[in-house]
Design a protein around this motif. Structure first.
Motif, PDB file in Angstrom:
ATOM      1  N   ALA A 167       0.832  -1.204   0.000  1.00  0.00           N
ATOM      2  CA  ALA A 167       0.000   0.000   0.000  1.00  0.00           C
ATOM      3  C   ALA A 167       0.864   1.250   0.000  1.00  0.00           C
ATOM      4  O   ALA A 167       0.555   2.238  -0.686  1.00  0.00           O
ATOM      5  CB  ALA A 167      -0.928  -0.005   1.217  1.00  0.00           C
ATOM      6  N   GLY A 168       1.961   1.217   0.770  1.00  0.00           N
ATOM      7  CA  GLY A 168       2.864   2.367   0.787  1.00  0.00           C
ATOM      8  C   GLY A 168       3.481   2.634  -0.572  1.00  0.00           C
ATOM      9  O   GLY A 168       3.614   3.795  -0.994  1.00  0.00           O
ATOM     10  N   GLU A 169       3.856   1.569  -1.271  1.00  0.00           N
ATOM     11  CA  GLU A 169       4.402   1.744  -2.619  1.00  0.00           C
ATOM     12  C   GLU A 169       3.365   2.342  -3.565  1.00  0.00           C
ATOM     13  O   GLU A 169       3.698   3.167  -4.427  1.00  0.00           O
ATOM     14  CB  GLU A 169       4.886   0.398  -3.155  1.00  0.00           C
ATOM     15  CG  GLU A 169       6.112  -0.145  -2.432  1.00  0.00           C
ATOM     16  CD  GLU A 169       6.453  -1.560  -2.861  1.00  0.00           C
ATOM     17  OE1 GLU A 169       5.715  -2.106  -3.724  1.00  0.00           O
ATOM     18  OE2 GLU A 169       7.426  -2.128  -2.336  1.00  0.00           O
ATOM     19  N   SER A 170       2.100   1.937  -3.414  1.00  0.00           N
ATOM     20  CA  SER A 170       1.037   2.500  -4.256  1.00  0.00           C
ATOM     21  C   SER A 170       0.848   3.987  -3.972  1.00  0.00           C
ATOM     22  O   SER A 170       0.656   4.793  -4.888  1.00  0.00           O
ATOM     23  CB  SER A 170      -0.273   1.747  -4.015  1.00  0.00           C
ATOM     24  OG  SER A 170      -0.150   0.384  -4.341  1.00  0.00           O
ATOM     25  N   ILE A 171       0.913   4.364  -2.686  1.00  0.00           N
ATOM     26  CA  ILE A 171       0.770   5.770  -2.316  1.00  0.00           C
ATOM     27  C   ILE A 171       1.938   6.588  -2.864  1.00  0.00           C
ATOM     28  O   ILE A 171       1.754   7.688  -3.412  1.00  0.00           O
ATOM     29  CB  ILE A 171       0.665   5.901  -0.784  1.00  0.00           C
ATOM     30  CG1 ILE A 171      -0.658   5.300  -0.293  1.00  0.00           C
ATOM     31  CG2 ILE A 171       0.767   7.359  -0.358  1.00  0.00           C
ATOM     32  CD1 ILE A 171      -0.789   5.267   1.214  1.00  0.00           C
ATOM     33  N   ALA A 218      -5.654  -1.061  -2.730  1.00  0.00           N
ATOM     34  CA  ALA A 218      -4.448  -1.577  -2.071  1.00  0.00           C
ATOM     35  C   ALA A 218      -4.422  -1.206  -0.601  1.00  0.00           C
ATOM     36  O   ALA A 218      -3.994  -2.002   0.256  1.00  0.00           O
ATOM     37  CB  ALA A 218      -3.204  -1.033  -2.777  1.00  0.00           C
ATOM     38  N   LEU A 219      -4.920  -0.025  -0.269  1.00  0.00           N
ATOM     39  CA  LEU A 219      -4.937   0.397   1.128  1.00  0.00           C
ATOM     40  C   LEU A 219      -5.957  -0.390   1.937  1.00  0.00           C
ATOM     41  O   LEU A 219      -5.705  -0.752   3.095  1.00  0.00           O
ATOM     42  CB  LEU A 219      -5.227   1.898   1.205  1.00  0.00           C
ATOM     43  CG  LEU A 219      -5.254   2.508   2.611  1.00  0.00           C
ATOM     44  CD1 LEU A 219      -3.970   2.191   3.367  1.00  0.00           C
ATOM     45  CD2 LEU A 219      -5.458   4.019   2.529  1.00  0.00           C
ATOM     46  N   ARG A 220      -7.121  -0.680   1.353  1.00  0.00           N
ATOM     47  CA  ARG A 220      -8.112  -1.495   2.072  1.00  0.00           C
ATOM     48  C   ARG A 220      -7.553  -2.877   2.367  1.00  0.00           C
ATOM     49  O   ARG A 220      -7.793  -3.443   3.443  1.00  0.00           O
ATOM     50  CB  ARG A 220      -9.397  -1.602   1.242  1.00  0.00           C
ATOM     51  CG  ARG A 220     -10.250  -0.354   1.265  1.00  0.00           C
ATOM     52  CD  ARG A 220     -11.683  -0.674   0.831  1.00  0.00           C
ATOM     53  NE  ARG A 220     -11.706  -1.273  -0.482  1.00  0.00           N
ATOM     54  CZ  ARG A 220     -11.797  -0.596  -1.619  1.00  0.00           C
ATOM     55  NH1 ARG A 220     -11.829   0.730  -1.584  1.00  0.00           N
ATOM     56  NH2 ARG A 220     -11.829  -1.220  -2.784  1.00  0.00           N
ATOM     57  N   LEU A 302       6.817   9.829   3.822  1.00  0.00           N
ATOM     58  CA  LEU A 302       6.671   9.966   5.267  1.00  0.00           C
ATOM     59  C   LEU A 302       5.553   9.089   5.812  1.00  0.00           C
ATOM     60  O   LEU A 302       5.734   8.377   6.802  1.00  0.00           O
ATOM     61  CB  LEU A 302       6.409  11.435   5.624  1.00  0.00           C
ATOM     62  CG  LEU A 302       6.131  11.741   7.106  1.00  0.00           C
ATOM     63  CD1 LEU A 302       7.320  11.345   7.968  1.00  0.00           C
ATOM     64  CD2 LEU A 302       5.795  13.219   7.282  1.00  0.00           C
ATOM     65  N   VAL A 303       4.380   9.110   5.163  1.00  0.00           N
ATOM     66  CA  VAL A 303       3.245   8.354   5.698  1.00  0.00           C
ATOM     67  C   VAL A 303       3.392   6.859   5.460  1.00  0.00           C
ATOM     68  O   VAL A 303       2.741   6.052   6.132  1.00  0.00           O
ATOM     69  CB  VAL A 303       1.917   8.842   5.077  1.00  0.00           C
ATOM     70  CG1 VAL A 303       1.690  10.303   5.387  1.00  0.00           C
ATOM     71  CG2 VAL A 303       1.871   8.589   3.587  1.00  0.00           C
ATOM     72  N   SER A 304       4.236   6.460   4.510  1.00  0.00           N
ATOM     73  CA  SER A 304       4.382   5.033   4.213  1.00  0.00           C
ATOM     74  C   SER A 304       5.628   4.422   4.841  1.00  0.00           C
ATOM     75  O   SER A 304       5.888   3.240   4.657  1.00  0.00           O
ATOM     76  CB  SER A 304       4.428   4.809   2.694  1.00  0.00           C
ATOM     77  OG  SER A 304       5.525   5.489   2.118  1.00  0.00           O
ATOM     78  N   THR A 305       6.401   5.213   5.579  1.00  0.00           N
ATOM     79  CA  THR A 305       7.638   4.724   6.181  1.00  0.00           C
ATOM     80  C   THR A 305       7.361   4.230   7.586  1.00  0.00           C
ATOM     81  O   THR A 305       6.742   4.923   8.396  1.00  0.00           O
ATOM     82  CB  THR A 305       8.697   5.843   6.219  1.00  0.00           C
ATOM     83  OG1 THR A 305       8.969   6.263   4.889  1.00  0.00           O
ATOM     84  CG2 THR A 305       9.980   5.334   6.844  1.00  0.00           C
ATOM     85  N   GLN A 306       7.822   3.008   7.882  1.00  0.00           N
ATOM     86  CA  GLN A 306       7.594   2.404   9.187  1.00  0.00           C
ATOM     87  C   GLN A 306       8.797   2.557  10.124  1.00  0.00           C
ATOM     88  O   GLN A 306       8.657   2.442  11.328  1.00  0.00           O
ATOM     89  CB  GLN A 306       7.286   0.905   9.023  1.00  0.00           C
ATOM     90  CG  GLN A 306       6.103   0.636   8.126  1.00  0.00           C
ATOM     91  CD  GLN A 306       4.824   1.237   8.663  1.00  0.00           C
ATOM     92  OE1 GLN A 306       4.513   1.114   9.837  1.00  0.00           O
ATOM     93  NE2 GLN A 306       4.072   1.902   7.804  1.00  0.00           N
TER      94      GLN A 306
END
Length: 413
Positions: A167-171, A218-220, A302-306
């Motif tokens: 999902a992070g890659e899609s964002i 992808a996020l769902r 930023l929002v997809s980094t863990q």
């Protein structure tokens, strides 16, 4: 040779991360196990309902597997009960078959089995058409329970992957596509802008707007993979970070489309031979849109980094891009002001361009993101509190009823 192994390793990693490949392997293994178990427990010589159920209920996330299992078992049990009820009144004929199908489909809608509505009618028909009604009904329910149980156990023992990275890659891909479009728009600002080229950028912006649905899917899937997953301890926070991040990017993409619309209208007013913007403004606008696109990509990272360290680097880059964008924006505003005083007829379109850039920068601001995230956390906490209160009231009613029965039995003694 080393390059070949590198490409092969990269291909294998892509396959392992592909949800379709993961689901295929997991469903095959779970269905085979379900058949082996059903052969031992069911009286049927070929208990294929068990592997069929496992095949249907095993999903790419634990949450979707659980919900699918409940709906599947519910549909089979309801279908069997309908068949048993009909068999006590009528036999099997063309009109009774049509009647049981109609009743099954109607009742299936009321019991909320969703995509398994047809399974209610199928179960009822299969059970109604056998001579050993009671035995067949029990075997079908048993095999369904075995398949659902094996599917659930399989996903809990071998927890499926967490699809947050996907999902992070899609964002991030959505943000990079938006940045690429902004750079293409910026390159055309300093020269004559044919209406056809401006309209082409508007069409690309509309396609980018439509791509949000794919990212949302992808996020769902990522959100479902975080629910009930034993690997995850802070699933709620991860879900909300991704969801609020996508909501912000969705707003930004919509504003980019509006910006492309404004530039298309300006191109129509200017004509094919006249410059879209004066030379000095075009240079500053190109720099501004470059910073805006960079800020969108930094926000997505930023929002997809863990990892906390990577998140700090992404936050630093975002702050740098936003600062540079605001400085460029002020410079563009001063330049446009001087040109508007010389040509007042263009003030509305110039102002709309600045307003749209302001909206994107405001949405990407860290304080705005933090405020939205806190609002979502508060909303989730309130919903969880209400759910616990309902459970508490239900438990209180059960304790009250149990106490009444105890006092009643004491009086009888």
């Amino acid at each position: 040779m080393r390059d070949l192994w590198t490409r092969l390793d990269a291909a294998v990693r892509r396959w392992i991360k592909d949800p379709a490949v993961v689901l295929t392997v997991r469903a095959t293994v779970a269905a085979t196990i379900a058949y082996v178990v059903a052969v031992q427990l069911s009286a049927e010589p070929a208990p294929l309902t068990a592997p069929l159920t496992a095949l249907l209920v095993v999903q790419v996330t634990v949450y979707s597997t659980l919900t699918t299992s409940v709906r599947r078992v519910n549909s089979v049990v309801v279908g069997v009960l309908i068949a048993v009820g009909f068999s006590a009144v009528v036999g099997l004929s063309w009109w009774s078959l049509g009647l049981i199908i109609l009743a099954s489909l109607i009742i299936g809608r009321f019991v909320r089995v969703d995509e398994f509505v047809n399974e209610v009618a199928i179960s009822a028909m299969l059970v109604l058409g056998v001579t050993r009604l009671a035995s067949q009904a029990w075997d079908r329910v048993l095999e369904t329970l075995i398949g659902a149980g094996v599917g659930l156990a399989f996903n809990f023992v071998f927890a499926p992957p967490v699809w947050v990275d996907t999902a992070g890659e899609s964002i991030e891909d959505l943000a990079r596509r938006a940045r690429h479009l902004l750079l293409e728009i910026a390159e055309e600002l300093g020269g004559p802008a044919p209406v056809e080229e401006a309209a082409a950028r508007l069409h690309e912006a509309r396609r980018l707007d439509q791509a949000i649905a794919d990212v949302d899917g992808a996020l769902r899937q990522a959100e479902d993979s975080l629910r009930l997953n034993p690997r995850i301890s802070e699933g709620l926070l991860s879900r909300l970070v991704l969801r609020t991040g996508l909501d912000t990017l969705e707003i930004c993409v919509v504003v980019v489309r509006v910006l492309a619309r404004s530039l298309t209208d300006l191109a129509k007013r200017r004509g094919d031979e006249e410059l879209l913007f004066p030379r000095d403004v075009a240079v500053s606008l190109e720099e501004l849109l470059g910073h805006v696109g960079g800020a969108m990509v930094s926000f997505a990272v930023l929002v997809s980094t863990q990892v906390s360290r990577s998140a700090e680097e992404a936050e630093s880059r975002l702050a740098s891009e936003l600062g540079a964008a605001w400085a460029s924006r002020e410079r563009v505003a001063q330049q446009l002001l001087s040109h508007v005083q010389a040509d007042p007829t263009a003030w509305q379109l110039y102002g709309s361009v600045l307003a749209e850039v302001d909206r994107i920068l405001d949405e990407l601001a860290p304080e705005h993101r933090s405020r939205r995230l806190m609002e979502e956390l508060d909303r989730a906490a309130v919903a969880n509190r209400e759910r616990l209160n309902r459970l508490g009231r239900f438990a209180g009613l059960r304790r009250l009823a149990r106490g009444e029965r105890f006092r009643g039995s004491g009086q009888d003694d």
